[in-house]
Design an enzyme around this catalytic site. Structure first.
Site, PDB file in Angstrom:
ATOM      1  N   LYS A  46       0.852  -1.205   0.000  1.00 51.51           N
ATOM      2  CA  LYS A  46       0.000   0.000   0.000  1.00 51.51           C
ATOM      3  C   LYS A  46       0.890   1.258   0.000  1.00 51.51           C
ATOM      4  CE  LYS A  46      -3.309  -2.672   2.596  1.00 51.51           C
ATOM      5  NZ  LYS A  46      -4.633  -2.724   3.142  1.00 51.51           N
ATOM      6  N   GLU A  87      -9.701  -0.759  -1.625  1.00 50.58           N
ATOM      7  CA  GLU A  87      -9.359   0.638  -1.298  1.00 50.58           C
ATOM      8  C   GLU A  87      -9.431   1.520  -2.548  1.00 50.58           C
ATOM      9  OE1 GLU A  87      -5.657  -0.247   0.655  1.00 50.58           O
ATOM     10  OE2 GLU A  87      -6.784  -1.192   2.292  1.00 50.58           O
ATOM     11  N   GLU A 132     -10.970 -10.914  -1.175  1.00 47.93           N
ATOM     12  CA  GLU A 132     -10.639 -10.090  -0.019  1.00 47.93           C
ATOM     13  C   GLU A 132     -11.916  -9.488   0.559  1.00 47.93           C
ATOM     14  OE1 GLU A 132      -6.306  -8.737  -0.158  1.00 47.93           O
ATOM     15  OE2 GLU A 132      -7.479  -7.204  -1.170  1.00 47.93           O
ATOM     16  N   GLY A 163      -7.306  -5.024   6.876  1.00 47.93           N
ATOM     17  CA  GLY A 163      -6.731  -4.064   7.815  1.00 47.93           C
ATOM     18  C   GLY A 163      -7.488  -3.955   9.132  1.00 47.93           C
TER      19      GLY A 163
HETATM   20  C1  PEP Z   1      -4.731  -5.941   1.354  1.00 48.38           C
HETATM   21  O1  PEP Z   1      -4.549  -4.742   1.419  1.00 48.38           O
HETATM   22  O2  PEP Z   1      -4.824  -6.496   0.248  1.00 48.38           O
HETATM   23  C2  PEP Z   1      -4.836  -6.682   2.608  1.00 48.38           C
HETATM   24  C3  PEP Z   1      -5.202  -7.947   2.572  1.00 48.38           C
HETATM   25  O3  PEP Z   1      -4.536  -6.006   3.759  1.00 48.38           O
HETATM   26  P1  PEP Z   1      -4.372  -6.621   5.234  1.00 48.38           P
HETATM   27  O4  PEP Z   1      -3.582  -7.880   5.109  1.00 48.38           O
HETATM   28  O5  PEP Z   1      -3.621  -5.556   5.988  1.00 48.38           O
HETATM   29  O6  PEP Z   1      -5.741  -6.860   5.764  1.00 48.38           O
END
Ligand code: PEP
Length: 263
Positions: free
Chosen positions: A11, A108, A178, A184
């Protein structure tokens, strides 16, 4: 057997110096501690650090047979080929630097930059035309899951973002499930929740593209996956690895996740 893949999404984190230190530590840990060389490791830093990440990804002590520790990806790409799009980076530019992977449709980007499924579709096409592997993210919001709509939401994202592709093109990409409520937040999906969605995704791919493509398409899990939770997630039959955010910023945690596949 399907490919096993762990990709780190940095990120918008790290100064140039921190990034160099992290890559240094990562190379060292991978060289000494990666247990299964069949696991494909991908690092997706901010664009600015991609060149450094590429330079540090190989050990060219023996120039005829350089050891490659990880591949380099980025986190976004323009939906356009070239031209007057100030601030954008094209797939052609990425290919000309030997970037091999690109995350597309991350939640995001959907949330803060209004990325739509049709933009995802165009970005994926740009990447495939330039021989870059798209890592295409899908996932439902917490409210969707509470309402029992998670399958409908993910199904729509896949149909509108990807199912226009020809089978050969589709077979070159990676899907990352996801759930937005897990990203996060420290709230990892349970292995059963993730497996249920991965099996659903594979089923949809089978309906659209047939058994063989569904059998081989890598489907990664992302969302607060860490060194503690990765093992049980990766043991699930339809989970082929992870897209890792926060835990990819620590070389030891990231390598522990890479080492979490069943032996
Ligand atoms: C991501 O940003 O793709 C992600 C999975 O973040 P995190 O592992 O921090 O939840």
């Amino acid at each position: 057997m399907r490919r096993k893949i762990v990709a780190g999404n940095w990120k918008m984190n790290n100064t140039f110096q921190n990034a160099e230190d992290l890559l240094d530590e990562l190379v060292d840990s991978l060289a000494n501690e990666q247990e299964d060389q069949d696991v494909e490791v991908v690092v997706c830093p901010p664009f600015l650090y991609a060149e450094m990440a590429l330079d540090m990804s190989t050990d060219d002590e023996d120039a005829s047979q350089p050891q490659v520790f990880y591949s380099v990806g980025v986190q976004n790409v323009s939906e356009y080929e070239k031209g007057a799009y100030t601030g954008e980076i094209s797939a052609g530019m990425l290919a000309s630097m030997n970037v091999e992977y690109c995350i597309v449709g991350h939640s995001e980007r959907r949330k803060y930059f209004g990325e739509t499924d049709s933009q995802v579709a165009r970005k994926v096409e740009q990447l495939l035309q330039n021989a870059i592997t798209p890592i295409v993210c899908c996932g439902e919001q917490e409210a969707d899951r509470e309402a029992g709509n998670q399958f409908e939401v993910v199904g729509r994202q896949l149909k509108e973002g990807l199912f226009h592709l020809k089978p050969l093109d589709f077979s070159r990409l990676i899907i990352a499930y996801e759930p937005v409520w897990a990203i996060g937040t420290g709230k990892t999906a349970t292995p059963e929740q993730a497996q249920e969605m991965h099996a659903f995704i594979r089923g949809l791919v089978q309906e659209q593209y047939g058994k063989e493509i569904a059998r081989v398409v890598p489907v990664l899990y992302g969302g607060s996956c860490n060194a503690k939770t990765a093992k049980d997630l990766f043991a699930m039959p339809d989970i082929d690895g992870g897209l890792i955010g926060g835990a990819s910023l620590d070389a030891r945690d990231f390598v522990a996740i890479i080492n979490s596949f069943e032996k």
